[in-house]
Design an enzyme around this catalytic site. Structure first.
Site, PDB file in Angstrom:
ATOM      1  CB  CYS A   1      63.576  64.837 -34.141  1.00 26.93           C
ATOM      2  SG  CYS A   1      61.774  64.765 -33.997  1.00 26.93           S
ATOM      3  CB  THR A   2      63.964  59.839 -33.425  1.00 25.27           C
ATOM      4  OG1 THR A   2      65.289  60.170 -33.026  1.00 25.27           O
ATOM      5  CG2 THR A   2      63.838  58.327 -33.586  1.00 25.27           C
TER       6      THR A   2
END
Length: 466
Positions: free
Chosen positions: A285-286
């Site tokens: 994810c980020t």
């Protein structure tokens, strides 16, 4: 030049989260919230911070010196809060194990002041990040509003599912494949105490690259009858549109959700269960915080033997990229123009495109110039942009079309408001959500000719091989 001349102050974004082993004391949440408010105010920092019994999640903007001073103060504060309940037999600072913080650069194409938060918001929340929608019993003061939102969302999902079912009807009746998907994705599997499951194993960017490149090489050589590994992007569809990992020879599962709390529904689809069962799962994810919960939930879901996972083999292993895409691109990304294909020093980056972020920048300036093949003897071609204009399919990855995100001129679907990529040539010919109606300008819709409520239907899950 005078040696006393001041060096220009460098502004940055700090992205961080932490899950202390024993959490934060409930009776210390209010004092801890006050710590953040006072410290950030004194250091002239803006941004958003979530404080819960589980831990903290925040994004702040300010000068680099101020942000690092804040980090030092935060580590001391956390030690005072949790030192009595953690097992630390060493002299090392234990917060280095569970406080993950990244310092992110500002973009060069928009003014600095337009990339900084102009206010500070510190909230006490139920969770560091919300994966499961709250029940009516624990919604608190916003219970009524959230219930209405949920009913509205369920109506949307039902309508879209009916459309999918109708579209699948042929001479012999509904497609069995679509019918199975619709049945499996009706609800989130209710798993008690799912947070108590073992989280995903963390891999540093270097470990991540080495493992995936090795598996890709084995796949290319035909060592396996089918893929031993699959990547899982736990982000939303508008994030993956502008950048994602693409490992040659290995499949990636894209849930294509609109919000993180829809991920459990997407994981309970036949597509997801078939793609992940019995495989080594590499999720990202980020910045890493969403994978902390997604990995735990996936393990609990596969152990439950229910829903779409009934009778399915559990994943062989579940890994997550430590520090997320942001940390990975610090090692393998490029802030300048991509290196030429014949540059012998170019690193084997597996990420293509931009990293979507939830601050005033919209995307981080450090990009992934991803390789397209894994061949030791060759220097593979690279891809640094994956976005496409929804109208003409031209390469395009800027939702704001050159404007600053704070100008609020981003392209959005006129019906459901999801972000949509429209190139600069096509942008004048469409009306985005909120813009006034104009002659000879058509409404911008996320399905090009109609609104498909993109990201809100579990059947959007797809597996892609690069």
């Amino acid at each position: 030049m005078s040696t006393t001349e001041e060096i220009p102050t460098k502004h940055m974004i700090a992205l961080y989260y932490c899950y202390p082993p024993a959490g934060l004391p409930k009776d210390q949440l209010e004092p801890h919230k006050l710590f953040h408010q006072e410290t950030c105010t004194n250091l002239n920092l803006g941004g958003r911070i979530r404080v819960s019994e589980e831990g903290i999640n925040g994004v702040l903007s300010g000068t680099e010196n101020a942000l690092r001073e804040y980090e030092a103060s935060l580590r001391k504060e956390l030690l005072q809060l949790v030192v009595a309940v953690i097992d630390n037999d060493h002299d090392d600072d234990p917060t280095t194990e569970w406080l993950d913080i990244k310092y992110c650069h500002l973009r060069n194409d928009i003014p600095t002041e337009q990339q900084l938060f102009d206010s500070l918001q510190v909230k006490i929340t139920r969770e560091v990040v919300s994966l499961i929608e709250p029940t009516p019993q624990n919604q608190g003061k916003n219970k009524g509003k959230r219930c209405r939102q949920r009913r509205k969302q369920k109506r949307k999902e039902k309508q879209m599912q009916e459309k999918l079912a109708e579209a699948s009807v042929g001479e012999d009746g509904p497609s069995n494949n679509v019918t199975a998907k619709l049945a499996a994705a009706k609800e989130v599997v209710n798993i008690e105490d799912w947070k108590n499951n073992t989280p995903a194993q963390h891999l540093s960017p270097e470990e991540w690259n080495n493992k995936l490149l090795e598996l890709a090489q084995q796949e290319e050589e035909g060592s396996f009858e089918e893929s031993e590994a699959v990547l899982l992007d736990t982000r939303n569809i508008y994030e993956t549109r502008v950048g994602h990992f693409a490992v040659p020879q290995l499949p990636t599962l894209f849930p294509n959700t609109r919000k993180f709390s829809s991920l459990p529904l997407a994981l309970n689809t036949e597509e997801a269960a078939e793609a992940l069962a019995g495989k080594q799962v590499f999720m990202y994810c980020t910045g890493g915080v969403r994978c902390e919960r997604a990995g735990t939930y996936l393990r609990a879901l596969s152990d439950s033997n229910s829903g779409a996972w009934q009778g399915k083999e559990k994943p062989k292993a579940i890994f997550q990229l430590k520090g997320g895409i942001q940390k990975y691109l610090e090692t393998y990304g490029e802030q300048v123009e991509p290196k030429s294909d014949d540059d012998a020093d170019a690193k084997p980056c597996l990420y293509r495109g931009k990293n979507f972020v939830f601050d005033q920048r919209r995307t981080d300036p450090v990009i992934g110039n991803g390789i397209t093949s894994k061949t030791a003897s060759d220097r593979p071609e690279r891809v640094s942009s994956v976005g496409q204009c929804i109208i003409c399919s031209k390469i395009h990855d800027d939702y704001d079309n050159g404007f600053s995100p704070c100008d609020e001129k981003e392209a959005r679907c006129c019906r459901c408001r999801v972000l949509v990529l429209v190139c600069n040539d096509c942008r004048p010919n469409v009306r985005s959500c909120g813009e006034p109606e104009t002659d000879n300008v058509t409404d911008l819709l996320c399905g090009r000719t109609t609104c498909i409520d993109e990201g809100n239907i579990a059947e959007n899950v797809e597996t892609v091989r690069f």
